[in-house]
Design a protein around this motif. Structure first.
Motif, PDB file in Angstrom:
ATOM      1  N   ALA A 155       0.931  -1.288  -0.012  1.00 55.16           N
ATOM      2  CA  ALA A 155       0.060  -0.048   0.042  1.00 55.16           C
ATOM      3  C   ALA A 155       0.766   1.289  -0.127  1.00 55.16           C
ATOM      4  O   ALA A 155       0.676   2.117  -0.824  1.00 55.16           O
ATOM      5  N   ALA A 156       1.849   1.322   0.889  1.00 59.89           N
ATOM      6  CA  ALA A 156       2.705   2.279   1.018  1.00 59.89           C
ATOM      7  C   ALA A 156       3.573   2.491  -0.472  1.00 59.89           C
ATOM      8  O   ALA A 156       3.540   3.785  -1.195  1.00 59.89           O
ATOM      9  N   GLU A 157       4.030   1.493  -1.320  1.00 64.10           N
ATOM     10  CA  GLU A 157       4.556   1.763  -2.563  1.00 64.10           C
ATOM     11  C   GLU A 157       3.643   2.320  -3.445  1.00 64.10           C
ATOM     12  O   GLU A 157       3.889   3.147  -4.215  1.00 64.10           O
ATOM     13  N   MET A 158       2.221   1.759  -3.397  1.00 61.79           N
ATOM     14  CA  MET A 158       1.477   2.272  -4.433  1.00 61.79           C
ATOM     15  C   MET A 158       1.181   3.754  -4.031  1.00 61.79           C
ATOM     16  O   MET A 158       0.866   4.417  -5.090  1.00 61.79           O
ATOM     17  N   LEU A 159       1.118   4.241  -3.002  1.00 63.54           N
ATOM     18  CA  LEU A 159       0.844   5.626  -2.770  1.00 63.54           C
ATOM     19  C   LEU A 159       2.066   6.415  -3.124  1.00 63.54           C
ATOM     20  O   LEU A 159       2.132   7.580  -3.571  1.00 63.54           O
ATOM     21  N   GLY A 160       3.243   5.771  -2.876  1.00 66.51           N
ATOM     22  CA  GLY A 160       4.558   6.323  -3.232  1.00 66.51           C
ATOM     23  C   GLY A 160       4.646   6.700  -4.750  1.00 66.51           C
ATOM     24  O   GLY A 160       5.112   7.710  -5.345  1.00 66.51           O
ATOM     25  N   LYS A 161       4.010   5.529  -5.687  1.00 70.37           N
ATOM     26  CA  LYS A 161       4.069   5.718  -7.001  1.00 70.37           C
ATOM     27  C   LYS A 161       2.899   6.780  -7.452  1.00 70.37           C
ATOM     28  O   LYS A 161       3.324   7.655  -8.397  1.00 70.37           O
ATOM     29  N   ARG A 162       1.966   6.818  -6.822  1.00 72.85           N
ATOM     30  CA  ARG A 162       0.919   8.031  -7.011  1.00 72.85           C
ATOM     31  C   ARG A 162       1.527   9.281  -7.203  1.00 72.85           C
ATOM     32  O   ARG A 162       1.171  10.263  -7.704  1.00 72.85           O
ATOM     33  N   ALA A 178       4.854   9.945  -7.272  1.00 73.00           N
ATOM     34  CA  ALA A 178       6.019   9.871  -7.926  1.00 73.00           C
ATOM     35  C   ALA A 178       7.019  10.008  -6.946  1.00 73.00           C
ATOM     36  O   ALA A 178       8.027  10.799  -7.175  1.00 73.00           O
ATOM     37  N   MET A 179       7.087   9.258  -5.702  1.00 72.55           N
ATOM     38  CA  MET A 179       8.299   9.449  -4.823  1.00 72.55           C
ATOM     39  C   MET A 179       9.401   8.626  -5.181  1.00 72.55           C
ATOM     40  O   MET A 179      10.626   8.782  -4.816  1.00 72.55           O
ATOM     41  N   TRP A 180       9.255   7.701  -6.134  1.00 72.71           N
ATOM     42  CA  TRP A 180      10.267   6.866  -6.329  1.00 72.71           C
ATOM     43  C   TRP A 180      11.118   7.020  -7.703  1.00 72.71           C
ATOM     44  O   TRP A 180      11.830   6.094  -8.256  1.00 72.71           O
ATOM     45  N   THR A 181      10.717   7.933  -8.258  1.00 70.05           N
ATOM     46  CA  THR A 181      11.253   8.208  -9.631  1.00 70.05           C
ATOM     47  C   THR A 181      12.494   8.911  -9.678  1.00 70.05           C
ATOM     48  O   THR A 181      12.628  10.264  -8.762  1.00 70.05           O
TER      49      THR A 181
END
Length: 148
Positions: free
Chosen positions: A117-124, A126-129
């Protein structure tokens, strides 16, 4: 919506409700007007009813209501993912109790699901780009200096 409903006859509303359910004007017309037996008549009249401003406005209004009731919007999804990530949700699991007995118990959502869930929120967000997407207008000047 009450203003729209007042403009429709009971049969027009029945047609519109059947059309929403079936997605087929001919079938919806045959259900709303059971005394009509010819499919060609039902097809023509069903098509005509779909062009009626009051009927189409009613259908559009009802579809919007159904959409909002059944489909999660972006805010609801983000709130749900956040509640999972924070451990505010539980899930059910089947537990064996020996001698063939089982029970269904509520347990906290697993760490794996919370991380997902945290990864999905992070993708939303754009925290991991590593690459940043920059949107905007860039002025371009074209100079014709071939004759110089």
């Amino acid at each position: 919506m009450p203003l729209i409903e007042q403009k429709l006859t009971m049969k027009q509303q029945a047609f519109a409700d059947n059309y929403i359910e079936l997605g087929n004007a001919t079938e919806a017309y045959l259900k709303a007007y059971p005394n009509v037996k010819k499919e060609a008549t039902a097809r023509a009249n069903g098509s005509r009813l779909l062009t009626n401003a009051n009927v189409s406005a009613y259908i559009e209004s009802r579809m919007e209501e159904l959409k909002s009731e059944r489909v999660a919007d972006q805010q609801e999804i983000l709130e749900y993912l956040t509640s999972i990530m924070r451990g505010e949700q539980q899930e059910q699991t089947l537990r064996g109790m020996g001698e063939g007995y089982q029970s269904i118990d509520d347990i906290d959502v697993s760490a794996k699901d919370r991380i997902k869930a945290a990864e999905m929120l992070g993708k939303r967000y754009a925290m991991w780009t590593e690459k940043q997407q920059i949107d905007g207008l860039v002025p371009v000047t074209i100079v014709n200096d071939l004759d110089d």
